[in-house]
Design a protein around this motif. Structure first.
Motif, PDB file in Angstrom:
ATOM      1  N   PRO A 145      40.046 -18.815  25.675  1.00 25.97           N
ATOM      2  CA  PRO A 145      38.704 -18.882  25.096  1.00 25.97           C
ATOM      3  C   PRO A 145      37.795 -19.886  25.810  1.00 25.97           C
ATOM      4  CG  PRO A 145      40.181 -20.259  23.824  1.00 25.97           C
ATOM      5  CD  PRO A 145      40.987 -19.731  24.990  1.00 25.97           C
ATOM      6  N   GLY A 146      36.488 -19.661  25.682  1.00 21.00           N
ATOM      7  CA  GLY A 146      35.550 -20.621  26.258  1.00 21.00           C
ATOM      8  C   GLY A 146      34.127 -20.105  26.198  1.00 21.00           C
ATOM      9  N   SER A 147      33.225 -20.898  26.752  1.00 21.16           N
ATOM     10  CA  SER A 147      31.807 -20.520  26.755  1.00 21.16           C
ATOM     11  C   SER A 147      31.433 -19.771  28.044  1.00 21.16           C
ATOM     12  CB  SER A 147      30.923 -21.768  26.666  1.00 21.16           C
ATOM     13  OG  SER A 147      31.375 -22.619  25.654  1.00 21.16           O
ATOM     14  N   LEU A 174      35.097 -14.870  25.121  1.00 19.37           N
ATOM     15  CA  LEU A 174      33.844 -15.607  25.154  1.00 19.37           C
ATOM     16  C   LEU A 174      33.396 -15.893  23.725  1.00 19.37           C
ATOM     17  CD1 LEU A 174      31.264 -16.599  26.560  1.00 19.37           C
ATOM     18  CD2 LEU A 174      30.559 -14.252  26.763  1.00 19.37           C
ATOM     19  N   LEU A 175      33.253 -17.171  23.416  1.00 18.05           N
ATOM     20  CA  LEU A 175      32.804 -17.567  22.078  1.00 18.05           C
ATOM     21  C   LEU A 175      31.293 -17.384  21.967  1.00 18.05           C
ATOM     22  CD1 LEU A 175      33.029 -18.977  19.314  1.00 18.05           C
ATOM     23  CD2 LEU A 175      32.862 -21.150  20.508  1.00 18.05           C
ATOM     24  N   GLU A 176      30.881 -16.558  21.006  1.00 18.82           N
ATOM     25  CA  GLU A 176      29.440 -16.370  20.741  1.00 18.82           C
ATOM     26  C   GLU A 176      29.032 -17.424  19.736  1.00 18.82           C
ATOM     27  OE1 GLU A 176      28.011 -12.443  19.991  1.00 18.82           O
ATOM     28  OE2 GLU A 176      29.766 -11.547  20.916  1.00 18.82           O
ATOM     29  N   ASN A 177      28.409 -18.452  20.226  1.00 18.53           N
ATOM     30  CA  ASN A 177      28.060 -19.588  19.387  1.00 18.53           C
ATOM     31  C   ASN A 177      26.539 -19.672  19.221  1.00 18.53           C
ATOM     32  OD1 ASN A 177      27.722 -22.030  18.179  1.00 18.53           O
ATOM     33  ND2 ASN A 177      29.016 -23.197  19.586  1.00 18.53           N
ATOM     34  N   GLU A 178      26.065 -19.232  18.041  1.00 19.65           N
ATOM     35  CA  GLU A 178      24.604 -19.189  17.807  1.00 19.65           C
ATOM     36  C   GLU A 178      23.980 -20.585  17.893  1.00 19.65           C
ATOM     37  OE1 GLU A 178      26.522 -17.337  15.601  1.00 19.65           O
ATOM     38  OE2 GLU A 178      25.966 -15.365  16.404  1.00 19.65           O
ATOM     39  N   ALA A 179      24.791 -21.608  17.551  1.00 21.82           N
ATOM     40  CA  ALA A 179      24.258 -22.974  17.506  1.00 21.82           C
ATOM     41  C   ALA A 179      24.058 -23.548  18.914  1.00 21.82           C
ATOM     42  CB  ALA A 179      25.203 -23.860  16.712  1.00 21.82           C
ATOM     43  N   SER A 204      22.715 -15.514  28.643  1.00 22.69           N
ATOM     44  CA  SER A 204      22.968 -14.873  27.347  1.00 22.69           C
ATOM     45  C   SER A 204      24.422 -14.400  27.307  1.00 22.69           C
ATOM     46  CB  SER A 204      22.030 -13.679  27.169  1.00 22.69           C
ATOM     47  OG  SER A 204      22.384 -12.672  28.102  1.00 22.69           O
ATOM     48  N   VAL A 205      24.895 -14.063  26.126  1.00 19.53           N
ATOM     49  CA  VAL A 205      26.277 -13.573  26.015  1.00 19.53           C
ATOM     50  C   VAL A 205      26.490 -12.308  26.864  1.00 19.53           C
ATOM     51  CG1 VAL A 205      27.952 -12.578  24.394  1.00 19.53           C
ATOM     52  CG2 VAL A 205      26.772 -14.714  23.831  1.00 19.53           C
ATOM     53  N   PRO A 206      25.597 -11.293  26.803  1.00 18.97           N
ATOM     54  CA  PRO A 206      25.806 -10.118  27.657  1.00 18.97           C
ATOM     55  C   PRO A 206      25.825 -10.477  29.150  1.00 18.97           C
ATOM     56  CG  PRO A 206      24.171  -9.623  25.966  1.00 18.97           C
ATOM     57  CD  PRO A 206      24.459 -11.092  25.865  1.00 18.97           C
ATOM     58  N   GLU A 207      24.979 -11.429  29.560  1.00 17.83           N
ATOM     59  CA  GLU A 207      24.973 -11.823  30.979  1.00 17.83           C
ATOM     60  C   GLU A 207      26.298 -12.500  31.363  1.00 17.83           C
ATOM     61  OE1 GLU A 207      20.202 -12.757  31.748  1.00 17.83           O
ATOM     62  OE2 GLU A 207      21.442 -14.315  30.833  1.00 17.83           O
ATOM     63  N   ARG A 208      26.790 -13.379  30.482  1.00 22.73           N
ATOM     64  CA  ARG A 208      28.068 -14.072  30.773  1.00 22.73           C
ATOM     65  C   ARG A 208      29.226 -13.085  30.825  1.00 22.73           C
ATOM     66  NH1 ARG A 208      28.075 -18.828  26.479  1.00 22.73           N
ATOM     67  NH2 ARG A 208      25.866 -18.638  26.075  1.00 22.73           N
ATOM     68  N   LEU A 209      29.197 -12.108  29.894  1.00 18.69           N
ATOM     69  CA  LEU A 209      30.260 -11.093  29.897  1.00 18.69           C
ATOM     70  C   LEU A 209      30.226 -10.282  31.189  1.00 18.69           C
ATOM     71  CD1 LEU A 209      30.091  -9.734  26.223  1.00 18.69           C
ATOM     72  CD2 LEU A 209      32.024 -10.944  27.272  1.00 18.69           C
ATOM     73  N   TYR A 226      39.542 -27.964  42.087  1.00 19.35           N
ATOM     74  CA  TYR A 226      38.682 -27.550  40.968  1.00 19.35           C
ATOM     75  C   TYR A 226      38.650 -28.559  39.828  1.00 19.35           C
ATOM     76  CZ  TYR A 226      39.324 -23.173  43.444  1.00 19.35           C
ATOM     77  OH  TYR A 226      39.368 -22.228  44.406  1.00 19.35           O
ATOM     78  N   THR A 227      39.305 -29.688  39.997  1.00 20.84           N
ATOM     79  CA  THR A 227      39.415 -30.611  38.869  1.00 20.84           C
ATOM     80  C   THR A 227      38.082 -31.285  38.500  1.00 20.84           C
ATOM     81  OG1 THR A 227      40.192 -32.258  40.409  1.00 20.84           O
ATOM     82  CG2 THR A 227      41.878 -31.164  39.097  1.00 20.84           C
ATOM     83  N   PHE A 228      37.116 -31.252  39.381  1.00 20.73           N
ATOM     84  CA  PHE A 228      35.814 -31.888  39.096  1.00 20.73           C
ATOM     85  C   PHE A 228      34.792 -30.857  38.608  1.00 20.73           C
ATOM     86  CE2 PHE A 228      35.589 -30.097  43.231  1.00 20.73           C
ATOM     87  CZ  PHE A 228      34.287 -29.662  43.373  1.00 20.73           C
ATOM     88  N   LEU A 229      35.212 -29.626  38.471  1.00 21.26           N
ATOM     89  CA  LEU A 229      34.273 -28.532  38.260  1.00 21.26           C
ATOM     90  C   LEU A 229      34.088 -28.182  36.789  1.00 21.26           C
ATOM     91  CD1 LEU A 229      32.655 -26.641  39.969  1.00 21.26           C
ATOM     92  CD2 LEU A 229      34.695 -25.247  40.335  1.00 21.26           C
ATOM     93  N   SER A 230      32.840 -28.063  36.359  1.00 25.99           N
ATOM     94  CA  SER A 230      32.538 -27.592  35.008  1.00 25.99           C
ATOM     95  C   SER A 230      31.264 -26.754  35.089  1.00 25.99           C
ATOM     96  CB  SER A 230      32.322 -28.768  34.057  1.00 25.99           C
ATOM     97  OG  SER A 230      31.121 -29.432  34.372  1.00 25.99           O
ATOM     98  N   SER A 231      31.041 -25.908  34.098  1.00 27.59           N
ATOM     99  CA  SER A 231      29.820 -25.083  34.087  1.00 27.59           C
ATOM    100  C   SER A 231      28.597 -25.987  34.062  1.00 27.59           C
ATOM    101  CB  SER A 231      29.809 -24.162  32.866  1.00 27.59           C
ATOM    102  OG  SER A 231      30.874 -23.261  32.931  1.00 27.59           O
TER     103      SER A 231
END
Ligand code: ADP
Length: 158
Positions: free
Chosen positions: A8-10, A36-41, A47-52, A123-128
């Motif tokens: 799971p993740g964003s 993919l967690l759909e988090n309205e907050a 957007s979620v469709p773009e990430r998917l 990849y240990t320094f990598l985040s979105s």
């Protein structure tokens, strides 16, 4: 129960650290569901469709599926008949939050196991978050994300 693992993740957006973990997980489990967690907050850059779409374009392993969910991860896991959560650990700083989530998920679903995987050291320094910050400042992210994500970032931040 089949060996279905949920990752799971964003994924806002997917980057090479995620893809490294997905490849490692796909070698260890029959099926991996990238969830993919759909988090309205939490409003993301994509957007979620773009990430998917970006996840689906970049994941090549035949035993990996991409899906999204609302609400509790453990409810989604029960639906998918999975008891394994995959999470990535990059550094000690990830540990406290991950430990808390793992204990909470076990509290909610006692059969669940959270398994931590370590990415390749490059990849240990990598985040979105870091990818987005560098891309916003027009830095080179070509070795951090797949080509489709570079194009999407250029379009989004133009
Ligand atoms: P979050 O759920 O914190 O929004 P992300 O979507 O960024 O997280 O990441 C999903 C999962 O992938 C988390 O377990 C996170 O620790 C892991 N992860 C993120 N970046 C990396 C990386 N560079 N290497 C390994 N795992 C990572």
């Amino acid at each position: 129960m089949r060996r279905v693992a949920i990752y799971p993740g964003s994924f806002d957006p997917v980057h090479n650290g995620h893809l490294d973990l997905i490849q490692r997980a796909s070698r260890s489990f029959e099926t991996v569901i990238v969830a993919l967690l759909e988090n309205e907050a939490k409003c993301g850059l994509f957007s979620v469709p773009e990430r998917l779409a970006l996840l689906r374009e970049t994941i090549t392993q035949k035993n990996v599926r991409v899906d999204s969910f609302h609400g509790l991860l453990v409810d989604f896991m029960r639906e998918r008949r999975s008891r394994i959560i995959i999470r990535g650990l990059r550094a000690v700083s990830d540990f406290e939050y991950e430990f808390q989530m793992a204990q909470m998920n076990r509290h909610l679903y006692p059969e669940v196991e959270t398994l931590f995987m370590v990415p390749g050291e490059e990849y240990t320094f990598l985040s979105s978050r870091v990818v987005k910050e560098v891309a916003r400042l027009k830095g080179d992210v070509s070795r951090l994300v797949p080509a489709s994500v570079i194009r999407a970032l250029e379009k989004k931040l133009a």
